[in-house]
Motif scaffolding. Structure first.
Motif, PDB file in Angstrom:
ATOM      1  N   PRO A  11       0.823  -1.216   0.000  1.00 35.02           N
ATOM      2  CA  PRO A  11       0.000   0.000   0.000  1.00 35.02           C
ATOM      3  C   PRO A  11       0.854   1.262   0.000  1.00 35.02           C
ATOM      4  N   VAL A  12       0.309   2.324  -0.550  1.00 38.65           N
ATOM      5  CA  VAL A  12       0.992   3.615  -0.550  1.00 38.65           C
ATOM      6  C   VAL A  12       1.067   4.147   0.880  1.00 38.65           C
ATOM      7  N   ARG A  13       2.211   4.714   1.233  1.00 45.59           N
ATOM      8  CA  ARG A  13       2.375   5.297   2.568  1.00 45.59           C
ATOM      9  C   ARG A  13       2.238   6.819   2.520  1.00 45.59           C
ATOM     10  N   THR A  14       2.971   7.468   1.607  1.00 43.62           N
ATOM     11  CA  THR A  14       2.930   8.923   1.507  1.00 43.62           C
ATOM     12  C   THR A  14       2.970   9.330   0.037  1.00 43.62           C
ATOM     13  N   VAL A  15       2.430  10.513  -0.220  1.00 41.62           N
ATOM     14  CA  VAL A  15       2.523  11.145  -1.539  1.00 41.62           C
ATOM     15  C   VAL A  15       2.968  12.584  -1.333  1.00 41.62           C
ATOM     16  N   GLU A  16       3.917  13.022  -2.146  1.00 43.49           N
ATOM     17  CA  GLU A  16       4.396  14.401  -2.112  1.00 43.49           C
ATOM     18  C   GLU A  16       4.189  15.033  -3.475  1.00 43.49           C
ATOM     19  N   VAL A  17       3.925  16.345  -3.467  1.00 43.27           N
ATOM     20  CA  VAL A  17       3.680  17.079  -4.707  1.00 43.27           C
ATOM     21  C   VAL A  17       4.596  18.297  -4.754  1.00 43.27           C
ATOM     22  N   SER A  18       5.117  18.563  -5.950  1.00 44.68           N
ATOM     23  CA  SER A  18       5.906  19.766  -6.205  1.00 44.68           C
ATOM     24  C   SER A  18       5.210  20.571  -7.289  1.00 44.68           C
ATOM     25  N   THR A  19       5.156  21.887  -7.112  1.00 41.52           N
ATOM     26  CA  THR A  19       4.583  22.766  -8.135  1.00 41.52           C
ATOM     27  C   THR A  19       5.656  23.651  -8.767  1.00 41.52           C
ATOM     28  N   ASP A  20       6.917  23.374  -8.461  1.00 43.98           N
ATOM     29  CA  ASP A  20       8.013  24.198  -8.999  1.00 43.98           C
ATOM     30  C   ASP A  20       9.098  23.339  -9.638  1.00 43.98           C
ATOM     31  N   GLY A  21       8.685  22.246 -10.273  1.00 47.21           N
ATOM     32  CA  GLY A  21       9.648  21.423 -10.999  1.00 47.21           C
ATOM     33  C   GLY A  21      10.541  20.576 -10.134  1.00 47.21           C
ATOM     34  N   GLY A  22      10.160  20.352  -8.867  1.00 46.36           N
ATOM     35  CA  GLY A  22      10.939  19.477  -8.001  1.00 46.36           C
ATOM     36  C   GLY A  22      11.878  20.185  -7.059  1.00 46.36           C
ATOM     37  N   ARG A  23      11.849  21.531  -7.037  1.00 47.82           N
ATOM     38  CA  ARG A  23      12.736  22.251  -6.114  1.00 47.82           C
ATOM     39  C   ARG A  23      12.241  22.145  -4.674  1.00 47.82           C
ATOM     40  N   SER A  24      10.920  22.114  -4.483  1.00 49.63           N
ATOM     41  CA  SER A  24      10.367  21.957  -3.133  1.00 49.63           C
ATOM     42  C   SER A  24       9.190  20.989  -3.212  1.00 49.63           C
ATOM     43  N   TRP A  25       8.913  20.324  -2.078  1.00 46.59           N
ATOM     44  CA  TRP A  25       7.872  19.307  -2.025  1.00 46.59           C
ATOM     45  C   TRP A  25       7.031  19.485  -0.775  1.00 46.59           C
ATOM     46  N   ARG A  26       5.767  19.114  -0.876  1.00 48.82           N
ATOM     47  CA  ARG A  26       4.924  19.095   0.318  1.00 48.82           C
ATOM     48  C   ARG A  26       3.992  17.894   0.273  1.00 48.82           C
ATOM     49  N   ARG A  27       3.566  17.475   1.448  1.00 45.26           N
ATOM     50  CA  ARG A  27       2.763  16.268   1.602  1.00 45.26           C
ATOM     51  C   ARG A  27       1.348  16.485   1.072  1.00 45.26           C
ATOM     52  N   ALA A  28       0.863  15.542   0.289  1.00 47.74           N
ATOM     53  CA  ALA A  28      -0.519  15.568  -0.188  1.00 47.74           C
ATOM     54  C   ALA A  28      -1.424  14.893   0.831  1.00 47.74           C
ATOM     55  N   ASP A  29      -2.706  15.243   0.805  1.00 44.43           N
ATOM     56  CA  ASP A  29      -3.696  14.600   1.669  1.00 44.43           C
ATOM     57  C   ASP A  29      -4.216  13.343   0.987  1.00 44.43           C
ATOM     58  N   LEU A  30      -4.130  12.213   1.673  1.00 43.85           N
ATOM     59  CA  LEU A  30      -4.637  10.966   1.117  1.00 43.85           C
ATOM     60  C   LEU A  30      -6.142  10.896   1.311  1.00 43.85           C
TER      61      LEU A  30
END
Length: 449
Positions: free
Chosen positions: A368-387
């Motif tokens: 099962p998936v544990r965490t998902v992260e999303v970047s909106t700047d091409g991978g320079r910064s990341w933040r946790r998505a809500d499952l």
């Protein structure tokens, strides 16, 4: 009709413990030593085909860039030879004999969810090697034979089951993904600059459904499975696959008996309705967590043997060759890798000056998936998505993240997941000649205007 069972297999139902990696290494050594024969194809022919495949250099095609998200609906549908169901352009991208699901079709024009965790049958992607056969369920028979069954019945005198016979056995319902091994293949070329042959899937060669049927383990036991059984070889009733002038017969691929007795389903229903022709009617295999080629559609025969079995689909195809792999290739591929996708068209135009909720799905064949992260700047910064779902094995997990762009312009979205075994998505996928198992983070361009 027999009662439905939704509990997992108990340890007593399973075969003795099997080191599947060691088993596959043994199978590969036997093949390379000339001891193995792929059913219907001699080794010399397959080695010639391997050499020819290595010489292929046709680049994969990149996915169409759609802006705005609903531009796809304006395209003229192209026919797909051999597929029975309608293929609206707003739901599918035709790819040879296949139909890829459009990820942006999972949401409606207002951005609300149009598809839940399970993809409706009419929207489900289609993977065909040849063409969809139309099989009469009343006359269909499942035929089992081989040296791994009591009395070693021959192919001409098999143990037979009709559809009603299977429906009289205890039924099981599972939720599981079907995903083509080449899903994401086009990104080897478009994102990594590495040309590969084969269907240029983006990320839409996948779908989740509720499957109901009978456990393969129950049918094997009813047919007289013995402790000597090693391999199980299901074969489809689809038209023969011909490539390079060689008739390879119907699609078929062996399973180790340990997997066959674990969680494999002979499904006759999809999303609470009888299977439709494009999705394997009247009966198909569902092999949770494994590449889609293992989930044989239109299954008609199952050979059960006391020795390893072979077919072109575990010798010539669905193995990994490349600079980072052994010269002889890897063992046949089984489990899928971790992937993530946005429910948004590539090249979509988003309105400036307001917030947006980005939606997507992530999955893994291993856990099962544990965490998902999303970047909106091409991978320079990341933040946790809500499952948005309770993560489950062999199914995807929906997620979302809120985003307010800083201003108009071009942006690159990215999503990456990690499963509960620690498997994640690298920045770059390890190249293999056939373009299987692309699991790298995918760049998803959008424009804010």
């Amino acid at each position: 009709m027999a009662a439905e069972v939704q509990t997992p297999a108990t340890p007593s139902d399973r075969a003795p413990a099997l080191d599947e990696a060691a088993y596959d290494r043994l199978r590969r050594r036997q093949w390379l030593a000339g001891e193995a024969r792929a059913d219907g194809v001699d080794r010399r022919t397959l080695l010639r085909m391997l050499a020819a495949a290595g010489a292929l250099a046709a680049p994969a095609l990149a996915a169409p860039v759609l802006a705005p998200a609903r531009a796809a609906a304006e395209e003229v549908p192209r026919p797909v030879p051999g597929i029975v169901k309608p293929l609206p352009a707003e739901w599918f991208v035709p790819r040879g004999t296949n139909a890829e699901m459009r990820w942006d079709a999972l949401r409606d024009a207002d951005g609300d969810a149009a598809v839940g965790r399970h993809v409706p049958v009419e929207r489900f992607f289609v993977r065909n090697h040849t063409a969809t056969p139309l099989i009469d369920p009343d006359t269909w028979r499942l035929k089992l034979f081989g040296t791994g069954l009591r009395g070693a019945p021959a192919a001409g005198q098999p143990v037979e089951f009709g559809l009603e016979d299977l429906q009289d056995l205890p039924s099981t319902r599972i939720s599981a993904l079907i995903e083509c091994a080449g899903n994401g293949r086009s990104f080897y070329a478009s994102q990594q600059g590495q040309a590969v042959p084969g269907t240029p899937w983006t990320l839409g060669g996948i779908g989740s459904a509720s499957w109901r049927g009978v456990r393969l383990a129950d049918v094997l036991r009813a047919a007289g499975l013995t402790r000597a059984a090693v391999d199980v070889l299901p074969a489809g009733l689809d038209p023969h696959y011909v490539t390079g002038g060689t008739d390879l017969g119907p699609v078929r691929r062996p399973l180790p008996v340990a997997k066959a007795l674990d969680d494999v389903l002979l499904a006759y229903e999809m999303n609470d309705e009888p299977l439709t022709p494009d999705h394997g009617a009247p009966v198909r295999l569902v092999v949770p967590g494994w590449v889609g080629i293992a989930s044989i559609k239109w299954v008609g025969t199952i050979e059960v043997a006391d020795h390893p079995l072979y077919s072109p689909w575990n010798t010539d195809f669905y193995r990994l060759w490349g600079p980072d792999y052994p010269a002889a290739g890897t063992a046949p591929i089984t489990a899928q890798v971790v992937k993530s996708a946005f429910e948004l068209a590539r090249g979509a135009v988003l309105e400036a000056g307001r917030g947006h909720r980005l939606h997507g799905r992530s999955w893994s064949g291993a856990a099962p998936v544990r965490t998902v992260e999303v970047s909106t700047d091409g991978g320079r910064s990341w933040r946790r998505a809500d499952l948005r779902d309770e993560p489950r094995a062999h199914d995807w997990t929906r997620w979302s993240v809120d985003w307010r762009p800083e201003g108009p312009g071009a942006y690159e979205l990215r999503a990456r997941a990690t499963d509960r075994r620690g498997n994640g998505q690298p920045e770059r996928a390890v190249f293999n000649r056939e373009g299987y198992l692309f699991g790298a983070v995918v760049a998803h361009p959008v424009t804010v205007a």
